[in-house]
Enzyme design. Structure first.
Site, PDB file in Angstrom:
ATOM      1  N   ALA A  12       0.824  -1.210   0.000  1.00  0.00           N
ATOM      2  CA  ALA A  12       0.000   0.000   0.000  1.00  0.00           C
ATOM      3  C   ALA A  12       0.856   1.256   0.000  1.00  0.00           C
ATOM      4  O   ALA A  12       0.412   2.304   0.443  1.00  0.00           O
ATOM      5  CB  ALA A  12      -0.922  -0.029   1.220  1.00  0.00           C
ATOM      6  N   ALA A  15       4.288   2.437  -4.929  1.00  0.00           N
ATOM      7  CA  ALA A  15       4.252   1.531  -6.084  1.00  0.00           C
ATOM      8  C   ALA A  15       2.897   0.839  -6.188  1.00  0.00           C
ATOM      9  O   ALA A  15       2.323   0.713  -7.273  1.00  0.00           O
ATOM     10  CB  ALA A  15       5.373   0.496  -5.975  1.00  0.00           C
ATOM     11  N   SER A  42       7.135   4.809   1.686  1.00  0.00           N
ATOM     12  CA  SER A  42       7.041   5.911   0.715  1.00  0.00           C
ATOM     13  C   SER A  42       6.641   7.215   1.398  1.00  0.00           C
ATOM     14  O   SER A  42       7.134   8.289   1.061  1.00  0.00           O
ATOM     15  CB  SER A  42       6.002   5.598  -0.362  1.00  0.00           C
ATOM     16  OG  SER A  42       6.107   4.297  -0.813  1.00  0.00           O
ATOM     17  N   GLN A  46      11.917  11.544   2.483  1.00  0.00           N
ATOM     18  CA  GLN A  46      12.097  12.994   2.656  1.00  0.00           C
ATOM     19  C   GLN A  46      12.668  13.652   1.408  1.00  0.00           C
ATOM     20  O   GLN A  46      12.401  14.818   1.138  1.00  0.00           O
ATOM     21  CB  GLN A  46      13.028  13.270   3.839  1.00  0.00           C
ATOM     22  CG  GLN A  46      12.428  12.911   5.178  1.00  0.00           C
ATOM     23  CD  GLN A  46      13.325  13.314   6.353  1.00  0.00           C
ATOM     24  OE1 GLN A  46      14.340  13.974   6.181  1.00  0.00           O
ATOM     25  NE2 GLN A  46      12.945  12.898   7.547  1.00  0.00           N
ATOM     26  N   GLU A 113      21.379  16.238  -4.152  1.00  0.00           N
ATOM     27  CA  GLU A 113      21.659  15.149  -3.205  1.00  0.00           C
ATOM     28  C   GLU A 113      22.935  14.450  -3.629  1.00  0.00           C
ATOM     29  O   GLU A 113      23.438  14.643  -4.745  1.00  0.00           O
ATOM     30  CB  GLU A 113      20.471  14.183  -3.116  1.00  0.00           C
ATOM     31  CG  GLU A 113      19.255  14.846  -2.476  1.00  0.00           C
ATOM     32  CD  GLU A 113      18.125  13.877  -2.137  1.00  0.00           C
ATOM     33  OE1 GLU A 113      18.206  12.692  -2.503  1.00  0.00           O
ATOM     34  OE2 GLU A 113      17.153  14.329  -1.525  1.00  0.00           O
ATOM     35  N   HIS A 230      21.704   4.438   5.386  1.00  0.00           N
ATOM     36  CA  HIS A 230      21.689   5.900   5.253  1.00  0.00           C
ATOM     37  C   HIS A 230      22.642   6.465   6.293  1.00  0.00           C
ATOM     38  O   HIS A 230      22.571   6.096   7.462  1.00  0.00           O
ATOM     39  CB  HIS A 230      20.270   6.438   5.468  1.00  0.00           C
ATOM     40  CG  HIS A 230      20.099   7.839   4.966  1.00  0.00           C
ATOM     41  ND1 HIS A 230      20.686   8.918   5.573  1.00  0.00           N
ATOM     42  CD2 HIS A 230      19.430   8.326   3.894  1.00  0.00           C
ATOM     43  CE1 HIS A 230      20.378  10.021   4.902  1.00  0.00           C
ATOM     44  NE2 HIS A 230      19.610   9.684   3.874  1.00  0.00           N
ATOM     45  N   ARG A 276      26.502   7.466  -1.200  1.00  0.00           N
ATOM     46  CA  ARG A 276      25.952   7.204   0.129  1.00  0.00           C
ATOM     47  C   ARG A 276      26.718   6.110   0.885  1.00  0.00           C
ATOM     48  O   ARG A 276      26.894   6.193   2.097  1.00  0.00           O
ATOM     49  CB  ARG A 276      24.487   6.807  -0.036  1.00  0.00           C
ATOM     50  CG  ARG A 276      23.701   6.861   1.218  1.00  0.00           C
ATOM     51  CD  ARG A 276      22.234   6.647   0.919  1.00  0.00           C
ATOM     52  NE  ARG A 276      21.580   7.872   0.536  1.00  0.00           N
ATOM     53  CZ  ARG A 276      20.276   7.964   0.262  1.00  0.00           C
ATOM     54  NH1 ARG A 276      19.512   6.893   0.319  1.00  0.00           N
ATOM     55  NH2 ARG A 276      19.739   9.116  -0.061  1.00  0.00           N
ATOM     56  N   ARG A 369      22.252   2.492  -4.397  1.00  0.00           N
ATOM     57  CA  ARG A 369      21.224   3.311  -5.045  1.00  0.00           C
ATOM     58  C   ARG A 369      21.566   4.791  -4.983  1.00  0.00           C
ATOM     59  O   ARG A 369      21.959   5.313  -3.933  1.00  0.00           O
ATOM     60  CB  ARG A 369      19.888   3.081  -4.332  1.00  0.00           C
ATOM     61  CG  ARG A 369      18.734   3.876  -4.904  1.00  0.00           C
ATOM     62  CD  ARG A 369      17.486   3.597  -4.091  1.00  0.00           C
ATOM     63  NE  ARG A 369      17.675   3.998  -2.714  1.00  0.00           N
ATOM     64  CZ  ARG A 369      17.131   5.071  -2.163  1.00  0.00           C
ATOM     65  NH1 ARG A 369      16.342   5.849  -2.873  1.00  0.00           N
ATOM     66  NH2 ARG A 369      17.355   5.368  -0.906  1.00  0.00           N
TER      67      ARG A 369
HETATM   68  C1  SIN Z   1      17.104  11.331   1.918  1.00  0.00           C
HETATM   69  O1  SIN Z   1      16.312  12.243   1.798  1.00  0.00           O
HETATM   70  O2  SIN Z   1      18.222  11.476   2.386  1.00  0.00           O
HETATM   71  C2  SIN Z   1      16.691   9.970   1.466  1.00  0.00           C
HETATM   72  C3  SIN Z   1      16.326   9.977   0.057  1.00  0.00           C
HETATM   73  C4  SIN Z   1      16.466   8.606  -0.506  1.00  0.00           C
HETATM   74  O3  SIN Z   1      16.631   7.649   0.235  1.00  0.00           O
HETATM   75  O4  SIN Z   1      16.474   8.483  -1.735  1.00  0.00           O
END
Ligand code: SIN
Length: 513
Positions: A12, A15, A42, A46, A113, A230, A276, A369
């Site tokens: 849910a 996607a 989702s 952020q 980013e 992250h 990352r 990613r």
């Molecule tokens: C972030 O806002 O740092 C995460 C974005 C993401 O995981 O693509």
């Protein structure tokens, strides 16, 4: 057994909802463990959606950044097609009512980013992209008569007939016996696996269950070893750990350690905006050295409250004032690059089963990613999978789900043990001994509650992550083996079934718990 002509969409998040809308007018039964809009990763995203929307940008540049971040394992054809389709999905989300940030001339405001060569991430109110896109999609789904939403239900297993997926087992999310549903097609669009780790940014129910369910049915799982950590989860002791979006670093926030040293400048020419995986390992090294790393956002001042409301709220809950104090951070399991192996149409290796979103592994992300490519991949493959399933189908009455008798949920103590073991042995740094110990522990956990399909789904995914990590005797992207630190000259994606992963897992020894 309940028979329906509805396509079953498991999940849910973005996607799942997008796929259900594309499938319309074909009748869909959408399985949502929580009230629609709640509990999905989702809605917590952020950053935003990466798309070449600027005149100075183009899909080829976006694809090149995706390939570079993926450390040799991104499928170039997938990257080319996904980046080429990105713009169309942003325009479609806009028509569905997503209030993307716009400049005075009406152009999309773009964030920078990590590992993007220029600002390319469309956003909403700074850090609200996921929440606002989900709000628009939930409203659209609620208004689409062909979609029946089963709220409070989870899928616990797949039904097979001569190797073809013919339906799903459903149970109440609160714990119940299974109800079998026979359906013409099943599209798995559930979340990832971050919650298999003790420290994660993922919502509590995201524990690798849908990938494990497909694996238990025999689906091939690709790139399971690649789990993205992250680098800047807020280290405030909360579970899940709140995220301090990478866009803060794009706006000039710096990482410093307890000694005030900006440690990333010594590790990569792009410093805080390095890929990352590199930033996550830099942060992890400081944690291990006892020099608490922190994100210094003081230069942003009052902009944090105005432009990053989710970060500001998380800091307030933790008693941190980011305008005057650095935010303590730690790496946290955030995104699973691995998942159900799919082709360009979202088809899995099992006839009758499609997958999209984080549960799928399409070849876009490789070993690492690129930021904000996750929501993009979900949009592109949700549409592709839905079109492959087909929009034509007979009309179908609503499915009337019964009230099954209660049954135990996964034992919380076993789930906690699993999460600790994964963080200890299959985390930011791995080696053969740690991975083997973790496989031992997983076997013992599974044996301790043998009749629980949801726990078996979690342990299946954990087994595949550890098995694939053990088999990959090199370091690449997010997969860092301290006993095999080099990257082999030729990269290859991994493909593994659960049966293959189980050959690497020792027999259960209950005393290990
Ligand atoms: C972030 O806002 O740092 C995460 C974005 C993401 O995981 O693509």
């Amino acid at each position: 057994m309940i028979r329906t002509d509805r396509v079953v969409v498991v999940g849910a998040g973005l996607a799942a909802l997008y796929a259900a809308l594309v499938l319309a007018p074909r009748p869909v039964l959408l399985i949502s463990p929580d009230p629609l809009g709640q509990g999905a990763s989702s809605a917590w995203a952020q950053g935003g959606v990466a798309a070449a929307m600027d005149l100075a940008d183009n899909p080829a540049l976006h694809a090149a950044d995706t390939l570079r971040a993926g450390a040799g394992l991104v499928d170039p054809d997938v990257a080319r097609r996904v980046t080429a389709e990105a713009r169309d999905h942003i325009l479609h989300l806009t028509t569905l009512g997503t209030p993307f940030d716009r400049d005075e001339a009406g152009g999309y405001v773009l964030s920078r980013e990590a590992a993007h060569s220029l600002a390319r991430v469309v956003r909403v109110k700074g850090d609200q992209a996921g929440a606002e896109i989900m709000r628009a999609l939930v409203a659209a789904v609620r208004a689409t008569l062909s979609v029946q939403v089963a709220e409070g239900w989870v899928a616990t297993g797949l039904r097979l007939d001569e190797g073809r997926v013919t339906g799903v087992d459903l149970a109440l999310a609160s714990g119940s016996a299974a109800v079998a549903i026979a359906a013409p097609a099943v599209l798995i669009a559930g979340g990832g696996s971050g919650g298999l780790y003790a420290v994660t940014t993922n919502p509590p129910r995201i524990r690798g269950e849908v990938v494990g369910m497909a694996a238990r049915a025999g689906a091939v799982i690709a790139d399971a070893e690649f789990v993205q950590f992250h680098p800047t989860a807020i280290a405030c002791g909360a579970d899940p750990a709140p995220l301090a979006t990478e866009a803060l670093r794009g706006e000039g926030a710096h990482l410093v350690n307890a000694e005030g040293t900006r440690f990333m400048t010594a590790l990569h020419p792009d410093a805080e905006l390095a890929p990352r995986d590199i930033v996550a390992r830099g942060v992890y090294a400081e944690v291990r050295a006892g020099r608490q790393p922190a994100l210094d956002c003081r230069a942003l001042g009052a902009r944090i409250g105005a432009e990053f409301p989710a970060v500001a709220a998380a800091c307030a809950r933790a008693g941190i004032n980011p305008a005057s104090q650095s935010i303590p951070v730690a790496p946290a399991a955030h995104y699973h690059m691995g998942g159900i192996a799919t082709n360009m149409e979202g088809r899995s290796s099992l006839p009758g089963l499609w997958a999209c979103g984080e549960a799928a592994s399409t070849g876009l992300h490789g070993a690492n990613r690129l930021a904000s490519n996750g929501l993009l991949e979900a949009l592109v493959f949700a549409r592709r999978a839905a079109l492959s399933v087909g929009r034509e189908g007979p009309s179908a009455a609503k499915v009337v789900l019964p009230s099954p008798p209660p049954a135990p949920l996964p034992d919380p103590a076993l789930v906690a043990r699993l999460r600790q073991a994964m963080t200890a042995g299959a985390g930011v740094l791995r080696d053969a001994e740690g991975l083997t110990n973790t496989l031992h522990t997983i076997a013992a956990i599974e044996a301790a509650q043998p009749d629980c399909p949801r726990l078996a789904n979690m342990t299946a995914t954990a087994t595949l992550i550890c098995g694939a990590a053990l088999a990959r005797r090199e370091s690449r992207g997010a997969h860092c083996r301290t006993d095999f630190p080099d990257t082999l000259p030729l990269g290859h994606r991994s493909r593994m079934t659960l049966a293959e992963a189980l050959t690497l897992r020792p027999a259960p020894q209950p005393e290990l718990l």
